[in-house]
Design a protein around this motif. Structure first.
Motif, short mmCIF file in Angstrom:
data_model
loop_
_atom_site.label_atom_id
_atom_site.label_comp_id
_atom_site.label_asym_id
_atom_site.label_seq_id
_atom_site.Cartn_x
_atom_site.Cartn_y
_atom_site.Cartn_z
N ASP A 195 0.82 -1.22 0.00
CA ASP A 195 0.00 0.00 0.00
C ASP A 195 0.85 1.27 0.00
OD1 ASP A 195 1.07 -0.23 2.52
OD2 ASP A 195 -0.84 -0.12 3.59
N GLY A 230 6.77 2.98 13.49
CA GLY A 230 5.91 2.37 14.50
C GLY A 230 5.59 3.33 15.63
N GLN A 231 6.41 4.38 15.75
CA GLN A 231 6.08 5.42 16.73
C GLN A 231 5.67 6.70 16.01
OE1 GLN A 231 8.91 6.16 19.89
NE2 GLN A 231 8.09 8.18 20.32
N ASP A 251 2.32 4.94 11.55
CA ASP A 251 1.29 4.02 12.05
C ASP A 251 0.69 3.20 10.91
OD1 ASP A 251 -0.16 5.82 10.64
OD2 ASP A 251 -1.34 6.56 12.32
N GLY A 252 1.46 2.97 9.88
CA GLY A 252 0.94 2.18 8.77
C GLY A 252 0.14 3.01 7.79
N THR A 253 0.06 4.33 8.02
CA THR A 253 -0.66 5.19 7.07
C THR A 253 0.26 6.28 6.52
OG1 THR A 253 -1.38 6.85 8.67
CG2 THR A 253 -2.73 4.88 8.48
N LYS A 289 -1.12 13.82 6.09
CA LYS A 289 -0.39 14.14 7.31
C LYS A 289 1.11 14.00 7.06
CE LYS A 289 -4.16 12.89 10.27
NZ LYS A 289 -4.80 11.78 10.94
N GLU A 296 2.65 12.25 24.52
CA GLU A 296 2.63 11.54 23.24
C GLU A 296 1.26 10.94 23.04
OE1 GLU A 296 5.92 8.92 23.89
OE2 GLU A 296 7.39 10.38 23.15
N GLY A 297 0.78 11.03 21.82
CA GLY A 297 -0.57 10.55 21.53
C GLY A 297 -1.60 11.66 21.51
N GLN A 339 -3.89 14.70 20.57
CA GLN A 339 -4.44 15.12 19.29
C GLN A 339 -4.21 16.62 19.10
OE1 GLN A 339 -5.75 13.30 16.87
NE2 GLN A 339 -5.83 11.32 17.94
N HIS A 346 -1.64 14.20 15.26
CA HIS A 346 -1.34 13.89 16.66
C HIS A 346 0.15 13.94 16.94
CE1 HIS A 346 -0.37 9.96 14.97
NE2 HIS A 346 0.18 9.62 16.12
#
Ligand code: FAD
Lengths: 928, 411
Positions: free
Chosen positions: A632, A789-790, A793-795, A831, A847-848, A850, A870
């Motif tokens: 992807d 991975g931090q 996020d796969g996007t 993003k 962290e995390g 929004q 975020h």
């Protein structure tokens, strides 16, 4: 209390020894070889507890695991929430109590040991009854590797000892066969071992109970063991379950299956009643009745059929009879264990006369259900057999053989087969299939444990339900502890009767594992606590421990996160470590990084296809940073690649991604490009890696490796060099994950502690500071280097990370390339990775968090509030003297300078968008 | 001896009448393929919200015998992305009024869900999801290990576990319901409205005319139709194949299991990805648990045992008291997964065929929500706003709703 119902001359319990136990607070005795059920029945105790819904008394209904009602809770010695009294072997000092339908989980920890064992055999025989013994012996004599499992304490299955086999008493035959098997090294014979699940390709799981029956189990022996058997052939010789007949108030204590009463007599010497009524439509009950008479009971047989069969002897038989209902002992009469117990039956004979019979035990036999569960587990088709009144294996399944009663063969001769001769048995007359007698349907229990009645089935059918699955779900029949072993088919039969269709047309049910309940702990096995997941530590772990490191879990690894000095919290330690690295020199244990040795003439081709950037152009001796994407186009990993030779690379992955990326590469190599001449091997644990980082690192490396020219010109950034230290080969690479001058020292893990010490020693004059992953994270974040991975996020694409430069425009193709052409990849509002500086210069954004648009009035609007992105990473920076963050932000790179809001614990924190590179944007520091 | 009946023993009775068993008619305005929760809910809302009742639900086996009968009934709406939060929260709101709407007990119990975090990255992802939920109006909290223990005292929050609990997200409005009750409640209402629920009726093909499907071929004969809605869960890929429509769906076994009936010990729902298991205790007292899919593809409703064993290890690790519980029954369903772990709902290349699939391991909670939105989509011939983001063409445009990577919470 004396054992009133134990008869002399019967049973195989050891009467020379007496065991004491308590049930519901009262003390009883029994003998080695007893179960709780047999010991209680020997003491005249039938009632164990009450039913889950109606609170009606519930007692022991059979002699083994087909019992639908006799549940107890064990308090001591080993707490168990819910077990069948028939399946718990008695040991001295046991404390048990009855249940009202729910068990209680003990709070004290289960510290017993559970383990697993693997077997690979030619033939697995499940069940050591006559059919199973014959099958196992035959297989053993053919020279096969054999496993024979049986869930009971001794072999023999339904043989009572009264039969004759090959001219000898049947127990002699059993002893002979088991002795022969015991003498054969190719045979494993496991008693107390229940095969509970059968999976494809001859895979059977079985649970062995190893200690509970021992008063003094050997130390260290596992309590239970899961045997995982892989067999070429599985022989299912699991016998059959006797089937009850349904009538009003058939749920009382004191009502047992007929063959169970016989089993209790011959196995335990227990006569479960003295004045016995037998209600049957099948021949097997006569053998039971005769034995019970011989043992001293008074027996009346109520025969459903018009004629008594050949084996009736001189029993008192009333033919064409029906039990209409039962009555209990009068409440005034109740002794403990007798509550609600049967005292009489209302009968109608063939002529329509109704009368009562007093009794203290009612035995029921409505025929037999082949125990085909393990056949059904592997999709073995079952079909309803009209004559049997039960489902039996319909077609064969490759690799599975069903023999004996499990296949619907009900005579001993048939079960033994042609090689073995059974003594004379009375000829079987066909049983009559009868599910229930007329009567008050709301007191006719089909599932005695679930309190589900014929009336419930009638309601289900009336509600429009036509499938047996629906009927079961509507009524809950078959869902209790016994999983409907004896009554499943009765429910189907009654529903079919009510609908006027055939049982088969209603649909068959499939049996699902486990055959009998299995403790969670047994299945968890040794995989608990520390062993739940392997703990991986690096070769210098002990040093980290000795130096007070605080660890974090990264994948399976324990990584040193920071090394606090006395009085330091993590923040202080990390600020100190960061300052030391950027101001002098630090050392990190980077050994957990994934390392994949890629070899073969097509290595470069493979890497070109898997990395977004070009790897084939990398020169031997050089290093390149690379990014891997999924199909992807989203980043899945990153790291450096060292070209070791024309046909050999070292691929470095993230710590957490190591196994995943090797899998990923293998999948492509093995399934998509099998033609590539390339081989992959994980060498993560073979190499220790110690980055020596900071402006003084050159001095340290130079001092440790005199043979290495560490000058910038001779050993430039993004190259590697091999050297030798005391005869040990060492590879040093100029790679930097902090922006500082840095050398990564790679050495065979065996030499890692010595190497680590050498580096520390040489670094001591420069104040070398060991630092952990947290400092590593801060340093890389200051430079805007993402952690996959931090910060992703796969996007997130490489472009989103500002790494368009790492995406080759020259290569014809690579994994993910096509996806970059999707319209959304060109969306300016994707993003992107940016920096974020809280405008108050003090708040460290969690962290995390929004990110939302600046709220002019300082108040968050009502939800839904549009989110811009975020915070992915956030730290205090020693270099910047303030906190900073990295964030993924919609259209972020175009918005540098803007102020946004970050909601933090009810407050809005303003933050300014910046470039993701906050320290040394020119990259001036990497060459020292 | 105990004689009082335990808590949870007295569940409401099922309805005296549930549904007719009609013969299929020659033709219907709307044919719904698949009589699971989604198909039945769609039927109900077609009748209720749009007055469309010339509808058949075609089910190849027994009604709601697929995943609807096999799932572990977790209901929550604490999803990360806006698109997901919107539809799941819509669904959760419907759940909150569903018992009244259906006039049927569904045993909806809002006992909250804890999603445990065990690593630093878990914590980041959890905070991210909680903050996103709050901004989307979804109830969510971040809890410390002590707070976790207050809500669920049997969770091991001590340090002596392989992956210590670092905290958890908490959605108090999450819960469980009884799957059969839900399915039968929808079915009964749909039947009452005159919709034909036709069982043992497998769709084996489609009759097409250009970009229009004019009828379905079934094991009970051909049936003409105005509009088709595909609600076949794990078998949607098979149906799309018949239509020649490629879709990135892959079907996997997903297993679940229950213990024996136990006295109440577990007051909420606990889910963990790192120590992979999730557990609730059903009304009657059995522990209900599951974990991830079996990794291979297939349509057989069976999984491999090591998945169960691993799940048991995780359960005992997180809940030491469970060591003594027993595995009573295991089973599997076939779930339809997508590359971004979000559903595929909306138009197909056929003008009058709508697809509803890809709910994977987590579509039970969506049952009323998707029924509502799919009925609206069918009634108006365009995707409802909540399902619009889940169009099939997102795999071409790249507008993925990736619930995988970020939140990584299944079910
Ligand atoms: C073990 C397990 C646990 C789960 N746990 C949860 C959970 O906790 N929470 C949650 O939200 N979700 C969960 N799910 C997922 C959820 O069950 C599914 O996403 C959801 O049920 C799918 O929608 P459905 O009810 O319509 O599917 P189904 O009930 O599977 O309905 C599809 C129907 O289509 C029928 N069908 C298929 N092909 C044809 C054909 N050709 N013709 C006619 N009929 C056909 C099938 O027979 C089936 O009845 C779980 C799933 C499983 C398997």
């Amino acid at each position: 209390m004396s054992s009133d119902f134990r008869v002399e001359g019967y049973g195989r319990v050891d009467r020379d020894q007496t065991l004491t136990f308590t049930f519901d607070g009262r003390t009883y005795t029994g003998h080695p070889g007893d179960t709780i059920a047999s010991a209680l029945l020997a003491n005249g105790v039938h009632t164990l507890g009450s039913s889950v819904k109606l609170g009606r008394p519930r007692g022991i209904g059979a002699s083994w695991t087909e019992d639908a009602t006799g549940l107890i809770q064990v308090e001591e010695p080993f707490p168990e929430p819910m077990l069948l009294a028939t399946a718990v072997e008695l040991v001295d000092g046991m404390v048990v109590r009855g249940l009202n339908g729910q068990g209680r989980l003990a709070q004290i920890p289960d510290t017993a040991r559970y383990d697993r064992k693997y077997h690979h055999v030619d033939t697995l025989v499940i069940g050591a009854g006559p059919a199973g013994l014959v099958a196992a012996r035959a297989a053993a004599r053919r020279g096969e590797r054999v496993a024979l499992l049986d869930d009971r304490a001794e072999a023999g299955g339904s043989l009572t000892g009264t039969e004759t086999i090959d001219g000898r008493p049947s127990r002699d035959f059993v002893a002979e066969v088991t002795t022969e098997l015991a003498g054969n090294a190719q045979v494993v014979h496991l008693p107390r071992t229940t095969a509970f699940g059968h999976y494809d390709d001859g895979f059977v799981l079985a649970l062995e109970r190893r200690t509970d029956h021992l008063s003094d189990p050997p130390a260290g022996r596992s309590r239970q063991r899961v045997h995982r058997v892989r067999a070429k052939k599985v022989v299912v010789a699991t016998g059959a379950h006797e089937r009850p007949i349904v009538f009003a108030d058939n749920d009382r204590p004191g009502i047992l299956l007929a063959a169970s009463a016989r089993d209790l007599l011959h196995r335990y010497g227990v006569l479960a009643g003295r004045e016995i009524v037998v209600f049957t439509s099948d021949d097997a009950a006569y053998a039971a009745a005769l034995d019970l008479v011989a043992a001293g009971a008074k027996v009346t047989v109520l025969e459903v059929r018009a004629q008594a069969p050949a084996g009736a002897g001189d029993l008192h038989v009333i033919t064409g009879a029906r039990v209409l209902s039962t009555r209990a002992v009068l409440p005034a009469d109740e002794t403990v264990g007798n509550h609600g117990r049967i005292a009489s039956v209302a009968v109608m004979d063939g002529g329509g006369h109704e009368f009562g019979l007093t009794c203290d035990l009612l035995l029921v036999s409505g025929g037999w259900n082949p125990t085909a569960h393990l056949f059904s587990h592997v999709r073995g088709p079952l079909a309803y057999d009209e004559a049997l009144g039960a489902f039996r294996p319909a077609r064969s399944v490759p690799g599975v053989e069903v023999v004996g009663a499990a296949d619907g063969v009900l005579d001993l001769a048939g079960c033994l087969g042609p090689e073995v001769t059974a003594g004379d048995e009375p000829e079987r007359t066909p049983g009559e299939v009868i599910w229930r007698v007329p009567g008050a349907t709301d007191r006719q229990f089909v599932d005695v444990q679930r309190d589900a009645t014929v009336a419930d089935i009638a309601r289900a059918v009336g509600a429009g339900l036509r499938s047996v699955e629906h009927v079961k779900r509507y009524t809950t029949i078959g869902t209790a502890h016994d999983q409907g072993k004896t009554t499943g088919v009765i429910a189907a039969g009654i529903a079919a009767e009510l609908l006027g269709t055939g049982v088969q047309d209603l649909g068959t049910t499939t049996f699902r594992p486990p055959y009998t309940p299995v403790a969670f702990a047994a299945l968890a096995g040794r995989e608990r606590g520390e062993l739940f997941d392997p703990v991986r530590t690096t070769a210098v772990h002990d040093w980290h421990v000795a130096h007070g490191a605080v660890f974090e879990d990264v994948g399976q690894w324990k990584r040193a996160r920071h090394y606090p000095q006395p009085g330091e919290d993590m923040e202080a330690a990390v600020l100190r470590e960061c300052t030391a690295v950027r101001g002098g020199v630090g050392i990190l244990d980077g050994s957990t990084l994934g390392k994949i040795d890629v070899q073969g003439p097509d290595s470069a081709v493979l890497l070109d296809r898997l990395y977004t950037n070009m790897m084939s152009s990398l020169k031997v001796g050089s290093v390149r940073y690379g990014v891997m994407c999924g199909v992807d186009g989203m980043v899945i990993d990153d790291g450096t690649v060292l070209r070791l030779a024309d046909d050999r690379f070292m691929v470095i992955t993230t710590t957490g991604g190591a196994a995943k990326i090797l899998d990923w590469m293998e999948e492509w190599v093995q399934t998509e490009w099998p033609g590539l001449r390339v081989h992959l091997a994980s060498v993560t644990e073979q190499w220790a890696v110690f980055p020596v980082v900071g402006p003084r690192s050159r001095e340290v490396i130079g001092a440790v490796f005199p043979g290495l020219d560490v000058a910038n010109a001779a050993f430039p950034f993004m190259t590697w060099r091999d050297t030798v230290l005391d005869g040990v080969p060492v590879r040093v690479a100029r790679i930097s994950f902090s922006g500082e001058l840095a050398y990564e020292v790679n050495v065979n893990a065996w030499y890692a502690p010595a190497m680590w010490e050498r580096l520390l020693e040489a670094g001591a004059p420069h104040g070398i500071t060991p630092y952990g992953t947290e400092t590593m994270h801060v340093l890389r974040a200051e430079k805007g280097y993402p952690i996959i991975g931090q910060d992703t996020d796969g996007t997130v694409t490489p472009h989103d990370l500002g790494m368009a430069w790492a995406v080759s425009k020259k290569k014809p193709d690579f994994v993910g390339k096509r996806s970059f052409a999707r319209p959304l990849n060109a969306d300016p509002l994707r993003k992107q990775l940016v920096g974020l500086l809280p405008t108050d210069s003090t708040t460290k954004l969690p962290e995390g968090s929004q990110i939302v648009e600046l709220c002019d009035d300082g108040v968050l609007p009502a939800p839904p509030v549009p989110m811009l992105g975020h915070v992915t990473s956030s730290y205090r920076s020693a270099a910047l003297g303030r906190p900073f963050a990295l964030a993924l932000l919609k259209g972020g790179r175009e918005r540098v300078g803007d102020i946004v809001h970050v909601p933090v614990g009810g407050q809005l924190v303003a933050a300014q968008i910046t470039s993701s590179v906050l320290v040394d944007p020119e990259g001036a520091r990497r060459d020292g | 001896m105990t004689s009082a009946t335990p808590p949870g023993a007295h569940l409401p009775e099922h309805g005296d009448f549930l549904w007719r068993n009609p013969e299929p008619k020659k033709s219907y305005d709307v044919v719904i393929v698949g009589g699971g929760g989604h198909g039945l809910a769609t039927a109900h809302y077609l009748a209720k919200n749009h007055g469309i009742t010339n509808v058949a639900v075609l089910e190849k086996g027994w009604l709601a015998g697929g995943n609807m009968a096999r799932n572990t009934t977790l209901i929550r709406s604490n999803y990360l992305w806006d698109e997901s939060a919107a539809i799941y929260e819509h669904s959760l709101k419907l759940w909150e009024g569903l018992e009244d709407d259906l006039g049927y007990p569904i045993l909806f119990s809002q006992r909250g869900v804890l999603n445990l975090a065990h690593t630093e990255q878990d914590v980041r992802d959890s905070v991210r999801r909680v903050e996103a939920n709050k901004l989307n109006g979804v109830d969510a909290e971040w809890l410390t290990p002590d707070e976790v223990a207050k809500i669920c005292p049997i969770v091991n929050v001590s340090g002596d576990i392989r992956y210590p609990v670092q905290g958890a997200t908490y959605q108090p409005r999450a819960g469980i319901a009884k799957h059969d009750w839900v399915a039968w409640g929808f079915a009964r209402k749909a039947d009452e409205a005159g919709i034909d629920l036709i069982q043992d009726c497998e769709v084996t093909g489609f009759v097409t005319d250009g970009d229009t499907v004019t009828g379905v071929c079934t094991t009970r004969g051909d049936i003409a139709c105005g509009t088709v809605a595909l609600c076949a869960a794990g078998h949607t890929s098979v149906l799309l194949d018949m239509l020649g429509v490629p879709a990135p769906l892959s079907s996997h076994p997903l297993q679940a299991l229950v213990s024996e009936l136990l006295e109440p010990v577990h007051p909420t729902i606990v889910m963990s990805n790192q120590v992979h298991v999730y557990v609730s205790q059903a009304h009657k007292g059995e522990l209900v648990m599951g974990a991830g899919v079996d990794s291979y593809n297939g349509y057989g409703q069976r999984g491999a045992f090591h998945i169960i064993e691993r799940q048991m290890a995780a359960a005992v690790e997180l809940f030491p008291v469970f060591a003594r519980a027993h595995l009573l029954r295991t089973w599997a369903g076939i779930v339809d997964t997508t590359p971004d772990a979000s559903p595929i709902v909306g138009h197909t290349p056929y003008r009058n065929v709508y697809v509803n699939s890809g709910w994977g391991t987590g579509g039970f909670k969506a049952t009323p929500g998707i029924g509502w939105c799919l009925a609206d989509t069918v009634a108006h011939g365009r995707p409802h706003e909540y399902v619009a983001p889940f169009a099939l063409d997102r795999f071409v445009t790249g507008a993925l709703v990736d619930e995988h990577g970020a939140a990584a919470v299944a079910h």
